[in-house]
Design an enzyme around this catalytic site. Sequence first.
Site, PDB file in Angstrom:
ATOM      1  N   PRO A   2       0.557  -1.566  -0.399  1.00 44.02           N
ATOM      2  CA  PRO A   2       0.021  -0.231   0.283  1.00 44.02           C
ATOM      3  C   PRO A   2       0.937   1.137  -0.212  1.00 44.02           C
ATOM      4  O   PRO A   2       0.768   2.013   0.687  1.00 44.02           O
ATOM      5  CB  PRO A   2      -0.990  -0.095   0.725  1.00 44.02           C
ATOM      6  CG  PRO A   2       0.418  -1.268   2.293  1.00 44.02           C
ATOM      7  CD  PRO A   2       1.601  -1.507   1.422  1.00 44.02           C
ATOM      8  N   GLU A   3       1.359   1.897  -0.954  1.00 43.02           N
ATOM      9  CA  GLU A   3       0.670   3.537  -1.234  1.00 43.02           C
ATOM     10  C   GLU A   3      -0.003   3.672  -2.536  1.00 43.02           C
ATOM     11  O   GLU A   3      -0.903   3.092  -2.923  1.00 43.02           O
ATOM     12  CB  GLU A   3       2.679   3.927  -1.185  1.00 43.02           C
ATOM     13  CG  GLU A   3       3.897   3.535  -0.374  1.00 43.02           C
ATOM     14  CD  GLU A   3       5.044   3.740  -0.908  1.00 43.02           C
ATOM     15  OE1 GLU A   3       5.129   4.837  -0.566  1.00 43.02           O
ATOM     16  OE2 GLU A   3       6.222   2.629  -0.186  1.00 43.02           O
ATOM     17  N   HIS A  98      -5.371 -15.698   5.680  1.00 48.25           N
ATOM     18  CA  HIS A  98      -5.323 -14.742   6.609  1.00 48.25           C
ATOM     19  C   HIS A  98      -7.033 -13.739   5.729  1.00 48.25           C
ATOM     20  O   HIS A  98      -6.230 -12.368   6.509  1.00 48.25           O
ATOM     21  CB  HIS A  98      -4.046 -14.208   6.650  1.00 48.25           C
ATOM     22  CG  HIS A  98      -2.744 -14.849   6.873  1.00 48.25           C
ATOM     23  ND1 HIS A  98      -2.465 -15.057   7.654  1.00 48.25           N
ATOM     24  CD2 HIS A  98      -1.751 -15.257   6.575  1.00 48.25           C
ATOM     25  CE1 HIS A  98      -1.842 -15.668   8.448  1.00 48.25           C
ATOM     26  NE2 HIS A  98      -0.498 -15.741   6.923  1.00 48.25           N
ATOM     27  N   ARG A 116      -0.313 -10.018   8.288  1.00 49.42           N
ATOM     28  CA  ARG A 116       0.155  -9.072   9.793  1.00 49.42           C
ATOM     29  C   ARG A 116      -0.912  -8.052  10.067  1.00 49.42           C
ATOM     30  O   ARG A 116      -0.718  -7.965  11.156  1.00 49.42           O
ATOM     31  CB  ARG A 116       1.159  -7.752   8.709  1.00 49.42           C
ATOM     32  CG  ARG A 116       2.429  -7.701   9.782  1.00 49.42           C
ATOM     33  CD  ARG A 116       3.175  -6.983   8.879  1.00 49.42           C
ATOM     34  NE  ARG A 116       3.939  -6.456   9.858  1.00 49.42           N
ATOM     35  CZ  ARG A 116       5.154  -5.371   9.573  1.00 49.42           C
ATOM     36  NH1 ARG A 116       5.723  -5.415   8.589  1.00 49.42           N
ATOM     37  NH2 ARG A 116       5.875  -4.985  10.457  1.00 49.42           N
TER      38      ARG A 116
END
Length: 282
Positions: A2-3, A98, A116
């Site tokens: 993510p940017e 996940h 995460r």
Amino acid sequence: MPELPEVEVLVRHLRPCLEGCKIRHCEILRERTVRPERPETIRQRLCGLRVEEVRRRGKYIVVRLSGRGTGSASECLLHLGMTGRVWVEGMDRPLPAHAVMVWELDGRRLVFSDPRGFGWCGFDGSVLKRLGPEPLGRGFDAGVLARRLGRSRQAIKGRLLDQGVVAGLGNIYASESLWVARISPFRQARDLTSADCGRLVRAIRQVLRRAIRLGSSVPLDWAGTSADGLFYFGRKPGLESAVQERFAVYDRAGERCFRCGEEIRRAVQAGRSTYYCPGCQG
DNA sequence: CACCATGTTCCTTG
DNA sequence: CCAAGGAACATGGT
């Protein structure tokens, strides 16, 4: 993943998959992911709504939903954290290990996966109000940047990571932008001249646009099962050629600068890696 | 085992 | 009061 560029490419991909779809069910597999509302509240608020629009603001994905009958519109925010991914798939596939949230559409589903767990989903739009200007929008120029940097003695690299200064830059593209602008990441923000700010604004735009173009031109694995980092880390066999020279400095410590041939260095600022060329970022 | 990782928020320190 | 730094969150890759 993510940017700003990654989120932008993802949003462009999701738009035709989601717009017009009705959310039939919502399943939350990891309660911490939704906040500040409680999981049950999120489920209730999402169920039965239709996706009207998917857009990006900074690193956030904003999903505008149309109300049940009475026209009560609402906006659901998604943030991918460090390792979040979102994609739409058929119902026949096994859920990834996940998966943190699933929206059932008609015959398909949206999967939010996040190993995460720094990602986030909720209806609290106050985070958006604190964001600085969109770097690719009209409201971002040298004067605006200079004003937002203010008299800060903090290193410019750190200021660029502040989403209130400019929305969407992260650790990779902050380093990249400074390299393009030939500005040392250690310079105090207050010491940047207006010429520096002008170069930096142009550099940021150029770096982000290029990344979006690159991300749009490479075949992407949205679920990321092959661990290509969606479009980070193109060192994966088979993908390197497509993304070669994607980064001028990031993760290139010890390699040569494309511009002056010096060795790229890694430093730590505010607990995060900064990559720069000591030769041309004086 | 050690260290590193695309982000944000909160707490402490000066 | 503000600015800046660091920890915390949690998991996987090298």
